[in-house]
Design an enzyme around this catalytic site. Structure first.
Site, PDB file in Angstrom:
ATOM      1  N   ASP A 403       0.822  -1.209   0.000  1.00 14.20           N
ATOM      2  CA  ASP A 403       0.000   0.000   0.000  1.00 14.20           C
ATOM      3  C   ASP A 403       0.860   1.264   0.000  1.00 14.20           C
ATOM      4  OD1 ASP A 403      -2.340   1.369  -0.216  1.00 14.20           O
ATOM      5  OD2 ASP A 403      -3.086   0.960   1.787  1.00 14.20           O
ATOM      6  N   TYR A 404       2.008   1.211  -0.656  1.00 15.21           N
ATOM      7  CA  TYR A 404       2.822   2.413  -0.857  1.00 15.21           C
ATOM      8  C   TYR A 404       2.287   3.167  -2.083  1.00 15.21           C
ATOM      9  CZ  TYR A 404       6.448   0.304   2.221  1.00 15.21           C
ATOM     10  OH  TYR A 404       7.151  -0.248   3.267  1.00 15.21           O
TER      11      TYR A 404
END
Lengths: 744, 126
Positions: A403-404
């Site tokens: 989830d970067y």
């Protein structure tokens, strides 16, 4: 995408003994993958994404699964019941007249980030480090949007007004649009759009509106100047800047249904929260897709519409790269593709829009992604606004399962080139704290980028990671070194021991520790780490870049489908879904994959304090003109409103709290920023980093401030809307400051 | 004449309570610290926990040795924490602040424990 739960943390040394509790993370729920040295290809999903269910795939019978992705879209999902919009040839888009945002008047703030460059720089200089301590409230404006009794608090307005001429234009958290008198805050008009509470996705946010001047409607006629807005319930709305009335010539009576072509969905699954950029007459829209729900979530398609007529021009659908048309009949844009929820940046000169992308649906499992998706996720994609095709792509994370996704807006500026000629550049901040500086003509790095090995032991079977990841070695990293056991913190040795055990029980080999199922893994920087949607501000005169960033690790674990069902996780479009059945940033069903995901802050869940040592939030000034050196850097945010068990300590200690919301830099040499969870707005000396003024806001200042001039005087505006995830108080107040004697 | 509850004074009762608190902390240190050490982490907690446990038990028994064992554990804690993080106030805070506060209380019990020991000596129960 964004966050869940709290990250409010803090200091306060009380002699408090945490309960004698065992580590309460989930028990091992399955077998871990064997370590692998396999070098993965570009993706495991086959081209064209043949994994995606077809019309003939029977829908899952499980009560924890969503309906078939081919189910028809229910009537209420098209919130305003708008008819379909027709298409037109992008070549027929009328020549755009010069826009206010191209070259704003001296005292205006004509776009979300001030102007087309999105530098968040204002040439105003009345407020200086010397007089900033005299700032006083000039006026407050109440938007009227806040949680009513019985409604879950999902509010975080995140709004930045724009100022053009005699008006301050803004939106409420639920997308009502208004024009205010910039000297008094008096409402000149207000356009209510009657958005339903059910349409609020993870967060009720409206970051701003877009000002557009028509080349087709003559000056003096209604809708010559327009305010455009994308809404949580997926409408693109155009109103007349002078009156607030809908522009009848735009879309269907002033509105376009953005749910067209997205197929099966429910209110709150997809939504728009950012002001759409208008590039050479093309209004470009993106939307967020709620994280963690299902592999076959609605598409993350990016679309272009004619800013004059609202007609459809093109779509960029990742898995249909050569088809830029609207789907017809029972077809839909390909599902589960990477979405983009950050504010995009337009570039009229190059005819490009810079799209900061997120991740394919089901963020923490990548085996079902197509090679096309793997090429463009967590990247900057430069789309040609004439065609909707990418001209270049720069990827900031390969095969992202952390989830970067990129939350920041790209800032355009000039970098000195090798021959002394300025190079048109783009600054792309990321949640990793790696800031990439690219040539915006071709996406090539201007400052060095290295592909470095990314160790990934014990990966999930069938889902190998890439051997390397990109690092921007020419820019100061906005992160602290990898976590160690000795970085564990607490009020006492008791909670410190608890956190040390938690640290040692998790998998952790640095930033790219792969997801695991046998035990939790630490994700640092987490999805709220590094730079988020506040983006950066850049002073082109001094060459100083201002960045605020977070140090907020997460503690995650994949769980088997059985365990996910036991936890009650189901996608939002499951008929059995109830609030709490898996959210955007917390636990998620990831229906359609073999696993669910459990996401928690890396904290002591008994005290609510982060496990890692402070600071949790920082602000940094980087000299872009002289070798990208850090000029100053210090923690941002005091412990006054935070503490163990969520209790405010009242301590003025600048511990550095998590922060969300960006900064403004001015020719007066002052940086304005709120963002921190201590609910204060600050004026900081741009050159020294010294805080020269601060004031307590009526709610959390999780929004980008802006500054403008009206009646000959400088004002500073901040939406103190609060943020549910940051656990700061919600308010509906826009607070505007000015020096004495200029109070409205 | 000090206030008495049964045949103990209030300060003696408070000393006992403090001893019990130290036993509980010591237990947490021993159990959690053993877990941590087996996970490859610091052995400080399990070692310190043994000292605390012993100190707490002796305090509950009314032995001055208990207080000195605690103060020994505190000295060990300071040396260890300075070795681990140096003179960094933020990092010393969780490691030393609480134990030092507790140490002040323990130091105050030394005269009480002495009195209890003396009484037992007079009764011939030591």
């Amino acid at each position: 995408m964004r966050r869940s739960h709290l990250l409010a943390t803090a200091a306060c040394a009380t002699l408090a003994w945490a309960p004698l509790a065992a580590n309460a993370q989930f028990a091992p729920a399955g077998s871990g993958g064997a370590p692998t040295s396999t070098v993965p290809g570009p993706g495991n999903g086959s081209s064209g994404n043949s994994f995606e269910p077809t019309e003939n795939t029977p829908a899952s019978k499980s009560r924890f699964s969503g309906p078939s992705p081919y189910a028809p879209q229910a009537p209420g999902v098209n919130a305003a019941n708008l008819p379909d919009i027709g298409s037109m040839d992008p070549n027929d888009v009328p020549q755009m007249v010069p826009q206010q945002s191209a070259n704003p008047a001296h005292g205006d703030w004509a776009a979300y980030g001030h102007d087309d460059s999105q530098m968040r720089y204002s040439p105003l200089s009345e407020i200086t480090p010397q007089n900033a301590d005299q700032l006083q409230v000039a006026f407050r404006y109440h938007t009227g949007s806040y949680p009513r009794p019985g409604q879950v608090n999902k509010w975080a307005a995140e709004t930045t007004p724009i100022k053009v001429g005699d008006g301050l234009y803004m939106c409420s958290a639920q997308n009502d649009i208004m024009k205010l008198d910039p000297t008094t805050g008096k409402e000149i008009w207000r356009h209510n759009i009657n958005e339903k509470y059910e349409s609020i996705p993870y967060t009720a946010a409206c970051k701003g509106v877009t000002y557009f001047t028509s080349s087709q409607v003559p000056e003096g006629q209604p809708c010559h100047n327009r305010i455009l807005e994308g809404t949580l319930d997926m409408r693109l709305i155009a109103v007349d800047a002078a009156t607030g009335n809908l522009c009848e010539g735009f879309g269907n009576g002033g509105q376009v249904n953005l749910m067209q072509g997205l197929g099966e969905s429910v209110p709150g699954f997809v939504s728009m929260t950012t002001p759409p950029p208008i590039v050479n007459g093309v209004v470009v829209v993106n939307h967020e897709v709620l994280d963690g729900q299902r592999r076959w979530a609605p598409s993350g398609v990016i679309r272009g519409y004619d800013a004059e007529s609202g007609k459809f021009l093109w779509a960029w659908d990742v898995n249909r790269p050569n088809d830029h048309s609207q789907p017809t009949g029972n077809n839909h844009y390909s599902r589960g593709t990477p979405n983009s929820w950050a504010a995009m940046t337009g570039d009229n000169a190059l005819g490009l829009v810079y799209v900061p992308t997120g991740n394919s649906a089901s963020d923490y499992y990548s085996a079902l992604r197509s090679p096309e998706e793997n090429k463009v996720s967590s990247a900057v994609v430069a789309l040609d606004v004439k065609t909707g095709s990418p001209r270049w792509v720069f990827q900031t994370v390969h095969k992202d399962v952390w989830d970067y996704d990129i939350g920041s807006q790209a800032t355009l500026m000039d970098m000195p080139g090798p021959d002394g000629q300025p190079v048109p550049a783009l600054i792309m901040p990321t949640k990793r704290g790696q800031t990439f500086v690219l040539d915006r003509r071709d996406g090539k790095p201007i400052l060095p980028v290295e592909e470095r090995p990314a160790p990934s032991p014990g990966v999930i079977p069938g889902d190998p990671r890439t051997p390397t990841q990109p690092w921007s070695t020419g820019m100061p990293a906005l992160r602290v070194p990898d976590l160690k056991e000795t970085d564990m913190w607490g009020m006492s040795p008791i909670d410190q021991l608890f956190c040390r055990i938690k640290f040692r029980r998790a998998n952790y080999v640095g930033e790219f520790t792969p997801p695991s199922i046998d035990k939790p893994w630490i994700e640092y920087p987490g999805y709220n780490g590094g730079s988020d949607w506040g983006s950066m501000s850049y002073d082109p005169q001094s060459g100083i870049l201002i960045a605020n960033w977070n140090i907020t690790p997460m503690y995650d674990q994949l769980v088997t489908r059985k365990k996910a069902d036991e936890l009650g996780l189901m996608p939002i479009d499951d008929p059995n879904y109830k609030p709490g059945g898996g959210g955007a940033e917390g636990n998620g069903a990831m229906d359609g994959t073999p696993y669910g995901i459990v996401v928690t802050p890396f904290w002591d869940q008994y005290t609510g304090m982060m496990c890692n040592r402070p600071p949790y939030g920082m602000i940094t000034a980087i000299d872009m003109k002289h070798g990208q050196k850090v000029l100053w850097q210090h923690p941002l945010g005091t412990a006054r409103a935070n503490g163990p068990w969520g209790l405010p300590t009242g301590l003025p200690w600048e511990i550095g709290t998590p922060n969300n919301g960006g900064s403004v830099v001015t020719a007066g040499g002052v940086v304005f920023i709120a963002a921190a969870t201590d609910n204060q707005i600050r004026a900081i000396d741009e050159h020294t980093g010294k805080v020269v003024w601060s004031a307590v806001l009526p709610g959390g200042g999780q929004a980008n401030p802006m500054t403008y001039e009206a009646n000959g005087h400088q004002y500073v505006a901040i939406m103190a809307g609060g943020h549910h995830f940051m656990m700061t108080p919600v308010s509906d107040q826009l607070v505007v400051y000015a020096l004495p004697d200029h109070k409205g | 004449m000090p206030t008495t509850y049964g045949n103990r004074t209030l300060t003696e009762w408070l000393t006992l309570v403090l001893g019990v608190v130290i036993i509980l902390v010591g237990l947490f240190f021993v159990i959690g610290g053993a877990d941590l050490a087996m996970l490859g982490g610091s052995v400080y907690y399990v070692l310190c926990g043994i000292l605390l446990l012993a100190g707490g038990v002796f305090m509950v028994m009314g032995r001055t040795l208990g207080a000195f064992l605690y103060l020994g554990a505190l000295a060990y804690t300071w040396i260890w924490s300075l070795w681990e993080v140096g003179f960094s106030p933020v990092d010393l805070l969780p490691r030393d602040f609480g134990p030092t506060l507790l140490g002040i209380l323990v130091a105050l019990t030394i005269p009480v424990l002495r009195r209890m020991e003396t009484r037992r000596t007079l009764r011939g129960t030591v």
